[in-house]
Design a protein around this motif. Structure first.
Motif, PDB file in Angstrom:
ATOM      1  N   PHE A 198       0.830  -1.194   0.000  1.00 27.02           N
ATOM      2  CA  PHE A 198       0.000   0.000   0.000  1.00 27.02           C
ATOM      3  C   PHE A 198       0.870   1.252   0.000  1.00 27.02           C
ATOM      4  O   PHE A 198       1.906   1.305   0.667  1.00 27.02           O
ATOM      5  N   CYS A 199       0.400   2.234  -0.698  1.00 27.68           N
ATOM      6  CA  CYS A 199       1.018   3.551  -0.685  1.00 27.68           C
ATOM      7  C   CYS A 199       0.210   4.440   0.252  1.00 27.68           C
ATOM      8  O   CYS A 199      -1.028   4.388   0.245  1.00 27.68           O
ATOM      9  N   MET A 200       0.904   5.243   1.039  1.00 27.47           N
ATOM     10  CA  MET A 200       0.247   6.178   1.955  1.00 27.47           C
ATOM     11  C   MET A 200       0.877   7.550   1.767  1.00 27.47           C
ATOM     12  O   MET A 200       2.099   7.674   1.642  1.00 27.47           O
ATOM     13  N   MET A 201       0.027   8.563   1.759  1.00 25.42           N
ATOM     14  CA  MET A 201       0.480   9.950   1.658  1.00 25.42           C
ATOM     15  C   MET A 201       0.035  10.699   2.901  1.00 25.42           C
ATOM     16  O   MET A 201      -1.126  10.623   3.297  1.00 25.42           O
ATOM     17  N   HIS A 202       0.980  11.396   3.535  1.00 21.73           N
ATOM     18  CA  HIS A 202       0.667  12.199   4.714  1.00 21.73           C
ATOM     19  C   HIS A 202       0.674  13.656   4.306  1.00 21.73           C
ATOM     20  O   HIS A 202       1.707  14.190   3.908  1.00 21.73           O
ATOM     21  N   LEU A 203      -0.494  14.287   4.393  1.00 24.01           N
ATOM     22  CA  LEU A 203      -0.645  15.661   3.938  1.00 24.01           C
ATOM     23  C   LEU A 203      -1.596  16.392   4.865  1.00 24.01           C
ATOM     24  O   LEU A 203      -2.706  15.902   5.110  1.00 24.01           O
ATOM     25  N   GLY A 204      -1.171  17.535   5.373  1.00 23.53           N
ATOM     26  CA  GLY A 204      -2.059  18.356   6.169  1.00 23.53           C
ATOM     27  C   GLY A 204      -2.623  17.662   7.399  1.00 23.53           C
ATOM     28  O   GLY A 204      -3.764  17.903   7.782  1.00 23.53           O
ATOM     29  N   GLY A 205      -1.828  16.802   8.005  1.00 19.70           N
ATOM     30  CA  GLY A 205      -2.287  16.112   9.198  1.00 19.70           C
ATOM     31  C   GLY A 205      -3.154  14.899   8.946  1.00 19.70           C
ATOM     32  O   GLY A 205      -3.640  14.264   9.890  1.00 19.70           O
ATOM     33  N   SER A 206      -3.375  14.571   7.693  1.00 18.11           N
ATOM     34  CA  SER A 206      -4.201  13.417   7.344  1.00 18.11           C
ATOM     35  C   SER A 206      -3.386  12.404   6.557  1.00 18.11           C
ATOM     36  O   SER A 206      -2.425  12.763   5.884  1.00 18.11           O
ATOM     37  N   ASP A 207      -3.809  11.161   6.656  1.00 18.07           N
ATOM     38  CA  ASP A 207      -3.193  10.080   5.883  1.00 18.07           C
ATOM     39  C   ASP A 207      -4.173   9.614   4.822  1.00 18.07           C
ATOM     40  O   ASP A 207      -5.356   9.388   5.105  1.00 18.07           O
ATOM     41  N   PHE A 208      -3.663   9.450   3.613  1.00 17.65           N
ATOM     42  CA  PHE A 208      -4.465   8.971   2.494  1.00 17.65           C
ATOM     43  C   PHE A 208      -3.833   7.691   1.981  1.00 17.65           C
ATOM     44  O   PHE A 208      -2.609   7.573   1.904  1.00 17.65           O
ATOM     45  N   TRP A 209      -4.696   6.731   1.615  1.00 20.93           N
ATOM     46  CA  TRP A 209      -4.222   5.404   1.247  1.00 20.93           C
ATOM     47  C   TRP A 209      -4.649   5.020  -0.161  1.00 20.93           C
ATOM     48  O   TRP A 209      -5.743   5.371  -0.610  1.00 20.93           O
ATOM     49  N   GLY A 210      -3.788   4.270  -0.814  1.00 21.14           N
ATOM     50  CA  GLY A 210      -4.150   3.650  -2.072  1.00 21.14           C
ATOM     51  C   GLY A 210      -4.881   2.345  -1.833  1.00 21.14           C
ATOM     52  O   GLY A 210      -5.044   1.903  -0.688  1.00 21.14           O
ATOM     53  N   GLN A 211      -5.272   1.715  -2.909  1.00 22.75           N
ATOM     54  CA  GLN A 211      -6.070   0.493  -2.807  1.00 22.75           C
ATOM     55  C   GLN A 211      -5.217  -0.749  -2.596  1.00 22.75           C
ATOM     56  O   GLN A 211      -5.732  -1.805  -2.221  1.00 22.75           O
ATOM     57  N   GLY A 212      -3.935  -0.625  -2.814  1.00 20.82           N
ATOM     58  CA  GLY A 212      -3.021  -1.745  -2.635  1.00 20.82           C
ATOM     59  C   GLY A 212      -2.763  -2.492  -3.928  1.00 20.82           C
ATOM     60  O   GLY A 212      -3.600  -2.507  -4.831  1.00 20.82           O
ATOM     61  N   THR A 213      -1.596  -3.084  -3.997  1.00 23.52           N
ATOM     62  CA  THR A 213      -1.239  -3.909  -5.151  1.00 23.52           C
ATOM     63  C   THR A 213      -0.579  -5.185  -4.640  1.00 23.52           C
ATOM     64  O   THR A 213       0.269  -5.149  -3.742  1.00 23.52           O
ATOM     65  N   GLN A 214      -0.992  -6.312  -5.189  1.00 22.06           N
ATOM     66  CA  GLN A 214      -0.517  -7.613  -4.717  1.00 22.06           C
ATOM     67  C   GLN A 214       0.847  -7.929  -5.314  1.00 22.06           C
ATOM     68  O   GLN A 214       1.041  -7.827  -6.530  1.00 22.06           O
TER      69      GLN A 214
END
Length: 116
Positions: free
Chosen positions: A95-111
């Motif tokens: 999974f990819c995660m981005m931390h921006l403005g105090g929030s974490d955003f996640w991708g859907q994941g890749t196997q």
């Protein structure tokens, strides 16, 4: 709305290589960082590597040091995880995660599956 899209996963033999990509859209400006996580079957999610606004990369999982390389493009909107010398124990959803403005955003994941 921030969206992360991962790609590059698949089936690879032990010793092989893959490069994962994660592209972020839906935001403007700010200082942000990214991280790659993985969740192996039957295990907790773990952070593999992260990159800060200053492009400093930290590898958090000892087992990937020397084999995985995290980087990003000049626009700072796409990050990569180059994985070499893959082992069966690297099998996981990444999974990819981005931390921006105090929030974490996640991708859907890749196997990623490492198997002969």
């Amino acid at each position: 709305q921030v969206q992360l899209v991962e790609s590059g996963g698949g089936l690879v033999q032990p010793g092989g290589s893959l490069r994962l990509s994660c592209s972020a859209t839906g935001f403007t400006g700010g200082r942000y960082g990214f991280a790659w996580y993985r969740r192996a079957p039957g295990k907790e999610r773990e952070v593999v590597a992260s990159i800060g606004w200053d492009d400093r990369v930290t590898y958090w999982t000892d087992s990937v040091k020397g084999r995985f390389t995290m980087s990003r493009d000049n626009a700072k909107t796409t990050v990569y995880l180059r994985m070499n010398s893959l082992k069966p124990e690297d099998t996981a959803v990444y999974f990819c995660m981005m931390h921006l403005g105090g929030s974490d955003f996640w991708g859907q994941g890749t196997q990623v599956t490492v198997s002969s």
